[in-house]
Write an enzyme that holds these catalytic residues in place. Sequence first.
Site, PDB file in Angstrom:
ATOM      1  N   GLN A  73      90.700   0.141  -0.733  1.00  0.00           N
ATOM      2  CA  GLN A  73      89.529  -0.628  -0.289  1.00  0.00           C
ATOM      3  C   GLN A  73      88.504  -0.793  -1.411  1.00  0.00           C
ATOM      4  O   GLN A  73      87.991  -1.895  -1.642  1.00  0.00           O
ATOM      5  CB  GLN A  73      88.896   0.082   0.910  1.00  0.00           C
ATOM      6  CG  GLN A  73      87.735  -0.663   1.534  1.00  0.00           C
ATOM      7  CD  GLN A  73      87.190   0.051   2.777  1.00  0.00           C
ATOM      8  OE1 GLN A  73      87.733   1.064   3.213  1.00  0.00           O
ATOM      9  NE2 GLN A  73      86.123  -0.484   3.345  1.00  0.00           N
ATOM     10  N   GLU A 105      86.422   3.848  16.492  1.00  0.00           N
ATOM     11  CA  GLU A 105      85.813   2.635  17.039  1.00  0.00           C
ATOM     12  C   GLU A 105      86.169   2.477  18.513  1.00  0.00           C
ATOM     13  O   GLU A 105      87.095   3.092  19.010  1.00  0.00           O
ATOM     14  CB  GLU A 105      86.328   1.388  16.298  1.00  0.00           C
ATOM     15  CG  GLU A 105      86.145   1.433  14.798  1.00  0.00           C
ATOM     16  CD  GLU A 105      86.330   0.083  14.122  1.00  0.00           C
ATOM     17  OE1 GLU A 105      86.266  -0.949  14.818  1.00  0.00           O
ATOM     18  OE2 GLU A 105      86.537   0.074  12.895  1.00  0.00           O
ATOM     19  N   THR A 120      96.572  -0.596  12.849  1.00  0.00           N
ATOM     20  CA  THR A 120      95.405  -0.296  13.679  1.00  0.00           C
ATOM     21  C   THR A 120      95.947   0.274  14.985  1.00  0.00           C
ATOM     22  O   THR A 120      96.844  -0.324  15.586  1.00  0.00           O
ATOM     23  CB  THR A 120      94.574  -1.561  13.960  1.00  0.00           C
ATOM     24  OG1 THR A 120      94.171  -2.137  12.716  1.00  0.00           O
ATOM     25  CG2 THR A 120      93.346  -1.252  14.794  1.00  0.00           C
ATOM     26  N   ASP A 161      90.765   2.305  13.263  1.00  0.00           N
ATOM     27  CA  ASP A 161      90.946   1.337  12.186  1.00  0.00           C
ATOM     28  C   ASP A 161      91.296   2.112  10.903  1.00  0.00           C
ATOM     29  O   ASP A 161      90.481   2.261   9.999  1.00  0.00           O
ATOM     30  CB  ASP A 161      89.627   0.564  12.029  1.00  0.00           C
ATOM     31  CG  ASP A 161      89.683  -0.486  10.929  1.00  0.00           C
ATOM     32  OD1 ASP A 161      90.782  -0.964  10.628  1.00  0.00           O
ATOM     33  OD2 ASP A 161      88.613  -0.802  10.384  1.00  0.00           O
ATOM     34  N   ARG A 170      90.986   4.252   1.554  1.00  0.00           N
ATOM     35  CA  ARG A 170      89.698   4.087   0.866  1.00  0.00           C
ATOM     36  C   ARG A 170      89.848   3.726  -0.604  1.00  0.00           C
ATOM     37  O   ARG A 170      88.989   3.024  -1.156  1.00  0.00           O
ATOM     38  CB  ARG A 170      88.872   5.366   0.977  1.00  0.00           C
ATOM     39  CG  ARG A 170      88.532   5.774   2.393  1.00  0.00           C
ATOM     40  CD  ARG A 170      87.738   4.708   3.124  1.00  0.00           C
ATOM     41  NE  ARG A 170      87.436   5.146   4.487  1.00  0.00           N
ATOM     42  CZ  ARG A 170      86.943   4.349   5.413  1.00  0.00           C
ATOM     43  NH1 ARG A 170      86.732   3.063   5.154  1.00  0.00           N
ATOM     44  NH2 ARG A 170      86.701   4.800   6.621  1.00  0.00           N
ATOM     45  N   ASP A 200      86.918  -7.402  13.634  1.00  0.00           N
ATOM     46  CA  ASP A 200      86.307  -6.089  13.533  1.00  0.00           C
ATOM     47  C   ASP A 200      84.830  -6.243  13.168  1.00  0.00           C
ATOM     48  O   ASP A 200      84.498  -6.825  12.133  1.00  0.00           O
ATOM     49  CB  ASP A 200      87.035  -5.253  12.478  1.00  0.00           C
ATOM     50  CG  ASP A 200      86.835  -3.762  12.699  1.00  0.00           C
ATOM     51  OD1 ASP A 200      86.309  -3.388  13.766  1.00  0.00           O
ATOM     52  OD2 ASP A 200      87.205  -2.977  11.812  1.00  0.00           O
ATOM     53  N   GLU A 218      82.756   9.646   5.385  1.00  0.00           N
ATOM     54  CA  GLU A 218      81.397  10.130   5.629  1.00  0.00           C
ATOM     55  C   GLU A 218      81.355  11.657   5.695  1.00  0.00           C
ATOM     56  O   GLU A 218      80.498  12.291   5.086  1.00  0.00           O
ATOM     57  CB  GLU A 218      80.865   9.553   6.946  1.00  0.00           C
ATOM     58  CG  GLU A 218      80.676   8.055   6.924  1.00  0.00           C
ATOM     59  CD  GLU A 218      80.578   7.475   8.329  1.00  0.00           C
ATOM     60  OE1 GLU A 218      79.478   7.471   8.897  1.00  0.00           O
ATOM     61  OE2 GLU A 218      81.627   7.030   8.866  1.00  0.00           O
ATOM     62  N   HIS A 255      77.056   4.475  10.399  1.00  0.00           N
ATOM     63  CA  HIS A 255      78.219   4.336   9.510  1.00  0.00           C
ATOM     64  C   HIS A 255      77.903   3.356   8.380  1.00  0.00           C
ATOM     65  O   HIS A 255      78.207   3.624   7.209  1.00  0.00           O
ATOM     66  CB  HIS A 255      79.433   3.847  10.313  1.00  0.00           C
ATOM     67  CG  HIS A 255      80.614   3.474   9.464  1.00  0.00           C
ATOM     68  ND1 HIS A 255      81.429   4.407   8.851  1.00  0.00           N
ATOM     69  CD2 HIS A 255      81.121   2.256   9.112  1.00  0.00           C
ATOM     70  CE1 HIS A 255      82.388   3.787   8.162  1.00  0.00           C
ATOM     71  NE2 HIS A 255      82.228   2.488   8.309  1.00  0.00           N
ATOM     72  N   GLU A 309      88.970   5.545  11.279  1.00  0.00           N
ATOM     73  CA  GLU A 309      87.672   5.016  11.690  1.00  0.00           C
ATOM     74  C   GLU A 309      87.613   5.026  13.209  1.00  0.00           C
ATOM     75  O   GLU A 309      88.430   4.398  13.884  1.00  0.00           O
ATOM     76  CB  GLU A 309      87.432   3.600  11.142  1.00  0.00           C
ATOM     77  CG  GLU A 309      87.254   3.599   9.626  1.00  0.00           C
ATOM     78  CD  GLU A 309      86.530   2.368   9.073  1.00  0.00           C
ATOM     79  OE1 GLU A 309      85.767   2.525   8.111  1.00  0.00           O
ATOM     80  OE2 GLU A 309      86.732   1.276   9.601  1.00  0.00           O
ATOM     81  N   LYS A 314      93.253  -2.065   5.183  1.00  0.00           N
ATOM     82  CA  LYS A 314      93.093  -1.961   6.635  1.00  0.00           C
ATOM     83  C   LYS A 314      94.286  -2.531   7.391  1.00  0.00           C
ATOM     84  O   LYS A 314      94.452  -2.227   8.576  1.00  0.00           O
ATOM     85  CB  LYS A 314      91.854  -2.761   7.071  1.00  0.00           C
ATOM     86  CG  LYS A 314      90.561  -2.343   6.393  1.00  0.00           C
ATOM     87  CD  LYS A 314      89.855  -1.266   7.164  1.00  0.00           C
ATOM     88  CE  LYS A 314      88.415  -1.100   6.679  1.00  0.00           C
ATOM     89  NZ  LYS A 314      87.709  -0.102   7.487  1.00  0.00           N
TER      90      LYS A 314
END
Lengths: 431, 431
Positions: free
Chosen positions: A246, A207, A263, A239, A243, A133, A380, A140, A205, A259
Amino acid sequence: MIDETHDYARTSWVECANGHGEFPIQNLPFGVFSPGQERPRGGVAIGDQILDLAKAAASALLAGEAKIAAEAAAAATLNSFLALPAAARRALRRRLSDLLAAGAAEAGEVKTWLYSARDCTMHLPASIGDYTDFYAGIHHALNVGKQFRPDNPLLPNYKHVPIGYHGRASSIRVSGAEVRRPNGQRKAPDAEAPTFGPSQRVDLELELGIWVGQGNELGQPIPIGEASDHIAGLCLLNDWSARDLQAWEYQPLGPFLAKNFLTTISPWIVTTEALAPFRIAQAARPEGDPRPMDYLWDETDQASGGFALELEVFLSTRQMREQGLPAVRISQSAASHLYWTAAQMVAHHTAGGCDLRPGDLFGTGTISTPDDRGVGSLLELTRGGAQPITLPTGETRTFLQDGDELSLAGHARAEGRVSIGFGPCSGIVRG
Amino acid sequence: MIDETHDYARTSWVECANGHGEFPIQNLPFGVFSPGQERPRGGVAIGDQILDLAKAAASALLAGEAKIAAEAAAAATLNSFLALPAAARRALRRRLSDLLAAGAAEAGEVKTWLYSARDCTMHLPASIGDYTDFYAGIHHALNVGKQFRPDNPLLPNYKHVPIGYHGRASSIRVSGAEVRRPNGQRKAPDAEAPTFGPSQRVDLELELGIWVGQGNELGQPIPIGEASDHIAGLCLLNDWSARDLQAWEYQPLGPFLAKNFLTTISPWIVTTEALAPFRIAQAARPEGDPRPMDYLWDETDQASGGFALELEVFLSTRQMREQGLPAVRISQSAASHLYWTAAQMVAHHTAGGCDLRPGDLFGTGTISTPDDRGVGSLLELTRGGAQPITLPTGETRTFLQDGDELSLAGHARAEGRVSIGFGPCSGIVRG
């Protein structure tokens, strides 16, 4: 290389493909499917149909490189197909475009190779040897950096190194897999000790995924000028991220349990050939930024290493679905906001000698716009959970709740006439 | 479970196995080998011989679970073998121990299954789906932390979270693979911009590898009480590291090119059954440290989750070899210096739902002693390159030079009578 397969005027005798928003005859993405309960094999999406590559391989309508490619793609994974020289993959795509084109004399036989996609199950296109990744979405990186390191949002290496890390290959699934809220350790900043339990901050996420075609030998870097031949195509990639897990675990070696619980990818490999008309200069490197180092610099790549792709995120809560309300779009981004190109990722990944294998997958990193319209994560969008968003039902969200369905969409649009899409990339969160 | 396979008095009719420092009849590790130019297949080391499991599987001397296990192990990778219930692996080991024991009536037939190891090529024991590197060597974490973060050497999560990260599976090789000095970006603290070129700080990391046996389904964590059934065995692992690349690239997502150019392992899976007499309490968690959280706590694991294993690092330069000098031991460590057990790693890795697959590999992280006698990297031994070591030729080293050969060794010793070893784990650095 733009050829007749990109002709926007070309239509198919598979009527539903004409004007299809994702899989017109100009797309022809590769994937692995099972018709009903049958064994998985390679297929190509055309409208709402799937063309069986095992049947194609067994037919006399294919010859030469195209036949070799179809035979490789008839297996239960596309790894052998991806291992072929790019020219063989391209030959198969050209032949299929001709066979599916309106007026093709072979339509009668080819029709027997088609299944309704609705009666099929999609699988991972390849056995993914390694998943990497990247972190190439600079907005971001800035947005997240501000939250995790207010004084130092963008680290000094960012504009020199295509930052990436190794991800977990085993827990990658195609669209539709349920998103089980992961357990893990978390610790509030003011708490004395961590606690263990279900993540309270499950996030998405947005991507792109990049599928590796031919690989390289250990110790033999791929020069950036040759990198594009090693990139078979793209998919959407979510992904999923916890949080709270993390924040507590990621120092000093990066995210792990936050994570690796899942996925999700869209099931089709949208080929770089189908995307050839949509190549653009990578837009996200402003004037004055350092010039990429020589091993990351190629003129063609500078001019056309990016992709003109619109990316969207949709959210639908259980309550919204019960009230018959459509999903709301919470983000509208674009691949042009990536700071590094796919070719730069390949060149960097192999620069020290690391070997790539056919069917390896890269994620680009989360792709956010500079403004709030297109950020690729709730982290975000809600400023780390401080500013909830309000949905049409009056519900609010900071992070995902059980029952929430999250879907990504991606499209390349040619002057409103032809639209090439990726298929679904969605999942419902379960407690 | 200690049984007759551990009887230290047991000898083998394979005479060279008796008193063999690595592969006596009490060991019987599994690997994949090719006799001459033949196809790879599973084998078992006994003295300086390798027993061919394909021949064993085809013989009438095996039955039931042992036969099923031998059939699975006859393939070119041990993944199917590792996927079997632990009981099947154990049945095969017990049967082979009986067949190889001195006085076995079947010796005549079994003799035809043996090859001289010197005429064989070793391969990776399994196709490694995912490789995870932990960071469980607390003294290494402290030593490195002091260099990278003097004010904050051990991060607050260390004693709660078995810190780990995803590594690169594609670039793992068995002992003997050459170590090509990787290119990459590096930046001196006082330099204005990074440069690209060969790493000047190629280092070793002394680790154990942990082979995963049966896996788990996505979303189904493995409770710590069941973790040991999912651990097939151990190997030695050298996580070669380019320190200059690492320092520049590792923020914020962890090491990437600094580690993925090569990881070397010893070729044999030394089974947890063979190591059963060498289980000890994990010694590295001092009184007063936080109790592991419930999902990491198991009484049996607390009492016997560790391994009594001596670990050594040997260095030999080209000049030393030219002068006929033996390799010098630069480190003498032990597995008891790990802070987390293998079972805790399994429980943590799967706690959020991540799935393990048979043949996955974990690294423990670098294992260093609290003192200088047994640090597992040159980064530690030379204080980040500030204090070179001097070799018998008068040469000095901070990091590895071209031509240097680095070897790891690991042994479990039972009161001086029987020694179980891992086989070689070495590589020569090439420019």
